[in-house]
Design a protein around this motif. Structure first.
Motif, PDB file in Angstrom:
ATOM      1  N   LYS A  39     -14.640   4.085 -23.914  1.00 47.79           N
ATOM      2  CA  LYS A  39     -14.134   3.319 -25.057  1.00 47.79           C
ATOM      3  C   LYS A  39     -12.672   2.923 -24.879  1.00 47.79           C
ATOM      4  O   LYS A  39     -12.227   1.922 -25.428  1.00 47.79           O
ATOM      5  CB  LYS A  39     -14.322   4.116 -26.343  1.00 47.79           C
ATOM      6  N   LEU A  40     -11.930   3.712 -24.131  1.00 48.68           N
ATOM      7  CA  LEU A  40     -10.523   3.400 -23.892  1.00 48.68           C
ATOM      8  C   LEU A  40     -10.321   2.370 -22.790  1.00 48.68           C
ATOM      9  O   LEU A  40      -9.335   1.625 -22.815  1.00 48.68           O
ATOM     10  CB  LEU A  40      -9.755   4.672 -23.526  1.00 48.68           C
ATOM     11  N   THR A  41     -11.198   2.319 -21.810  1.00 48.15           N
ATOM     12  CA  THR A  41     -10.929   1.524 -20.614  1.00 48.15           C
ATOM     13  C   THR A  41     -11.824   0.300 -20.430  1.00 48.15           C
ATOM     14  O   THR A  41     -11.415  -0.637 -19.748  1.00 48.15           O
ATOM     15  CB  THR A  41     -11.056   2.399 -19.352  1.00 48.15           C
ATOM     16  N   SER A  65     -11.020  -3.762 -32.189  1.00 44.36           N
ATOM     17  CA  SER A  65     -10.710  -3.137 -30.900  1.00 44.36           C
ATOM     18  C   SER A  65      -9.845  -1.895 -31.093  1.00 44.36           C
ATOM     19  O   SER A  65     -10.027  -0.895 -30.401  1.00 44.36           O
ATOM     20  CB  SER A  65     -10.016  -4.123 -29.965  1.00 44.36           C
ATOM     21  N   ARG A 118     -10.861   1.813 -29.712  1.00 47.50           N
ATOM     22  CA  ARG A 118      -9.944   2.545 -28.833  1.00 47.50           C
ATOM     23  C   ARG A 118      -9.485   3.851 -29.490  1.00 47.50           C
ATOM     24  O   ARG A 118      -9.352   4.874 -28.827  1.00 47.50           O
ATOM     25  CB  ARG A 118      -8.729   1.688 -28.480  1.00 47.50           C
TER      26      ARG A 118
END
Length: 141
Positions: free
Chosen positions: A44-46, A64, A68
């Protein structure tokens, strides 16, 4: 004459074996949860948001920043499950808090996936909730 209560008397061989097995089971659950949530949070972060929408249908409808943020919480909570490896005394509160948080997140996501009629994702989140709740119950003793 002094009497010893159950908490202060030495454990017998069977009780020690039972406690060791329970400890190993809880560490196994903590490891599985940590691996799952760190990996999911890292994704989810990348990952680009359009790729995430294929993996997590709810992420297409969320901002978004929210996606994140959820990823960051999952990574931090997943790592906190392993905090007792550094120090049991200092790591126990983060472990309990993280396990409770992840149990709540899994329960919320089970409802979200249920509303979207995603049976597989509901089942996965029910399993994650059960594992996290077991860790909370077992480690809070």
């Amino acid at each position: 004459m002094t009497t010893l209560n159950a908490a202060s008397r030495p454990l017998g061989p069977r009780e020690r074996l039972r406690a060791t097995r329970r400890n190993l089971l809880l560490w196994t659950f903590q490891g599985w949860l940590a691996m799952f949530f760190v990996a999911a949070g890292y994704a989810k972060l990348t990952e680009p948001l359009d790729h995430l929408a294929l993996l997590f249908s709810w992420s297409g409808a969320a901002s978004s920043g929210f996606v994140r943020g959820v990823g960051l919480v999952e990574v931090v909570a997943g790592l906190a499950l392993l905090a007792p490896l550094a120090s049991w005394r200092l790591g126990r509160p983060p472990l309990l808090g993280a396990a409770a948080l992840l149990a709540a997140m899994a329960l919320i996501m089970a409802v979200v996936h249920g509303l979207q009629l995603e049976a597989g994702a509901v089942l996965l989140n029910v399993v994650l909730f059960t594992l996290a709740a077991t860790v909370v119950r077992g480690r809070s003793r």
